[in-house]
Design a protein around this motif. Structure first.
Motif, PDB file in Angstrom:
ATOM      1  N   LYS A  38      -0.289   0.312  -4.794  1.00 41.25           N
ATOM      2  CA  LYS A  38      -1.704   0.251  -4.461  1.00 41.25           C
ATOM      3  C   LYS A  38      -2.052   1.547  -3.737  1.00 41.25           C
ATOM      4  O   LYS A  38      -1.425   1.894  -2.733  1.00 41.25           O
TER       5      LYS A  38
ATOM      6  N   GLU B 281     -11.460  -4.042  -2.049  1.00 46.98           N
ATOM      7  CA  GLU B 281     -10.694  -4.779  -1.057  1.00 46.98           C
ATOM      8  C   GLU B 281     -11.626  -5.560  -0.138  1.00 46.98           C
ATOM      9  O   GLU B 281     -12.819  -5.240  -0.017  1.00 46.98           O
TER      10      GLU B 281
ATOM     11  N   VAL C 113      -4.813  -0.300  -8.357  1.00 45.49           N
ATOM     12  CA  VAL C 113      -3.699  -1.213  -8.142  1.00 45.49           C
ATOM     13  C   VAL C 113      -2.976  -1.516  -9.452  1.00 45.49           C
ATOM     14  O   VAL C 113      -3.605  -1.646 -10.505  1.00 45.49           O
TER      15      VAL C 113
ATOM     16  N   HIS D 284       0.853  -1.183   0.000  1.00 49.12           N
ATOM     17  CA  HIS D 284       0.000   0.000   0.000  1.00 49.12           C
ATOM     18  C   HIS D 284       0.889   1.232   0.000  1.00 49.12           C
ATOM     19  O   HIS D 284       1.803   1.351   0.801  1.00 49.12           O
TER      20      HIS D 284
END
Length: 188
Positions: free
Chosen positions: A86, A73, A81, A36
């Motif tokens: 991401k 998610e 993504v 992330h």
């Protein structure tokens, strides 16, 4: 390589729509698991408008491109993504809007095709279910797009669906597509 503009939905037959939907090859975002990286500073408004840093993204090709790397998610959030990053993206309601409907046939043989605000085309059925969320301000209709992503059905398209549902004469108003019945409301 630039993405081609979407075809004119009104001029397509349902067979052509089905072929286009089948040809729609999307990146394998579900198999990408990068770290992330933060917030994309992007938002998708309830009307389907995409924003970056508060300004609308006015190039349809950019919106189409970003929509192909959108993923839902497990926690219900949305991300953009790629294989290497991401980023969070805010989605006010549903990430897509169904803006046009084409119906073919009648009764159980009916097929309903939708064009999304991104130019994607889908045929409602077992893989692309319709659902109607009852709310205080009225029903909110949705079409399943892919892997937890939905399209809010625009008001004008919902009115077309409602007209089809009332015309079918069933005790519970609803519509058929690809052999699946979708009630517009739950039975009392």
């Amino acid at each position: 390589m630039p993405m081609p503009p979407p075809p004119d939905f009104a001029s397509l037959s349902l067979a052509e729509i089905a072929r286009l939907a089948e040809e729609n090859r999307l990146p394998p975002v579900d198999s990408w698991n990068p770290a992330h990286c933060g917030d994309s500073e992007m938002r998708i408004a309830v009307d389907g408008t995409w924003f970056h840093q508060g300004s609308p993204i006015t190039r349809p090709a950019m919106v189409r491109l970003f929509s192909t790397i959108l993923r839902r998610e497990p926690d219900g959030g949305f991300v953009l993504v790629t294989p290497v990053e991401k980023l969070d993206i805010d989605v006010e309601d549903a990430p897509f809007v169904a803006v046009e409907l084409k119906a073919d046939g009648s009764g159980e043989a009916m097929r309903l095709a939708f064009r999304l605000n991104t130019g994607d085309v889908l045929t409602a059925g077992a893989d692309h279910a319709l659902r109607f969320d009852a709310r205080e301000d009225g029903p909110r209709p949705y079409l399943h797009v892919r892997q937890g992503l939905e399209a809010l059905i625009s008001r004008s398209v919902y009115y077309e669906l409602a007209q089809l549902a009332l015309a079918n004469g069933a005790e519970l108003p609803g519509v058929w597509s690809e052999g699946v019945f979708f009630p517009l409301a739950t039975a009392a």
